[in-house]
Design a protein around this motif. Structure first.
Motif, PDB file in Angstrom:
ATOM      1  N   LEU A 174       0.729  -1.204   0.159  1.00 34.77           N
ATOM      2  CA  LEU A 174       0.063  -0.050  -0.075  1.00 34.77           C
ATOM      3  C   LEU A 174       0.868   1.152  -0.048  1.00 34.77           C
ATOM      4  O   LEU A 174       0.688   2.189  -0.824  1.00 34.77           O
ATOM      5  CB  LEU A 174      -1.029   0.026   1.366  1.00 34.77           C
ATOM      6  N   LYS A 175       1.927   1.510   0.885  1.00 39.12           N
ATOM      7  CA  LYS A 175       2.631   2.284   0.972  1.00 39.12           C
ATOM      8  C   LYS A 175       3.599   2.746  -0.241  1.00 39.12           C
ATOM      9  O   LYS A 175       3.633   3.925  -0.798  1.00 39.12           O
ATOM     10  CB  LYS A 175       3.650   2.396   2.339  1.00 39.12           C
ATOM     11  N   GLU A 176       3.792   1.714  -1.002  1.00 34.05           N
ATOM     12  CA  GLU A 176       4.737   1.634  -2.299  1.00 34.05           C
ATOM     13  C   GLU A 176       3.859   2.323  -3.273  1.00 34.05           C
ATOM     14  O   GLU A 176       4.038   3.147  -4.330  1.00 34.05           O
ATOM     15  CB  GLU A 176       5.275   0.395  -2.833  1.00 34.05           C
ATOM     16  N   SER A 177       2.510   1.538  -3.517  1.00 26.85           N
ATOM     17  CA  SER A 177       1.565   2.214  -4.376  1.00 26.85           C
ATOM     18  C   SER A 177       1.154   3.870  -4.342  1.00 26.85           C
ATOM     19  O   SER A 177       0.981   4.609  -5.127  1.00 26.85           O
ATOM     20  CB  SER A 177       0.204   1.327  -4.267  1.00 26.85           C
ATOM     21  N   ILE A 178       0.895   4.102  -2.775  1.00 27.06           N
ATOM     22  CA  ILE A 178       0.671   5.476  -2.622  1.00 27.06           C
ATOM     23  C   ILE A 178       1.991   6.033  -2.975  1.00 27.06           C
ATOM     24  O   ILE A 178       1.830   7.433  -3.688  1.00 27.06           O
ATOM     25  CB  ILE A 178       0.511   5.581  -1.119  1.00 27.06           C
TER      26      ILE A 178
END
Length: 88
Positions: free
Chosen positions: A7-11
């Motif tokens: 999720l953090k990578e995607s954001i």
């Protein structure tokens, strides 16, 4: 890679990098908007605005963000334009 890191990578790969750089997130599951917004706010160290479809959605996101955020004074909700003095 864990779901949280994914999720953090995607954001982080979809965050604005300069002024006038806008991002739109779609197909976010119901109830997950505030969690996504929380991670966006943690990744950025600047002012962010979230535009909702109606006042009810704005209220729900505000209440959820107040649960997630440590500094609750950062969250401001502006009423819709059709609010009249006698409606409040």
């Amino acid at each position: 890679m864990s779901n949280k890191n994914l999720l953090k990578e995607s954001i982080n790969s979809n965050l604005p990098v300069k002024a006038q750089d806008h991002r739109f997130f779609g197909n976010v599951p119901l109830g997950s908007s505030s969690y996504l917004i929380k991670h966006i706010l943690e990744s950025l160290n600047q002012f962010c605005i979230c535009i909702t479809k109606d006042s009810q959605q704005a209220f729900e996101i505000e209440q959820s963000l107040r649960f997630y955020k440590k500094n609750k004074d950062d969250i401001l909700v502006f009423p819709d334009w059709e609010t009249l003095p006698y409606d409040t």
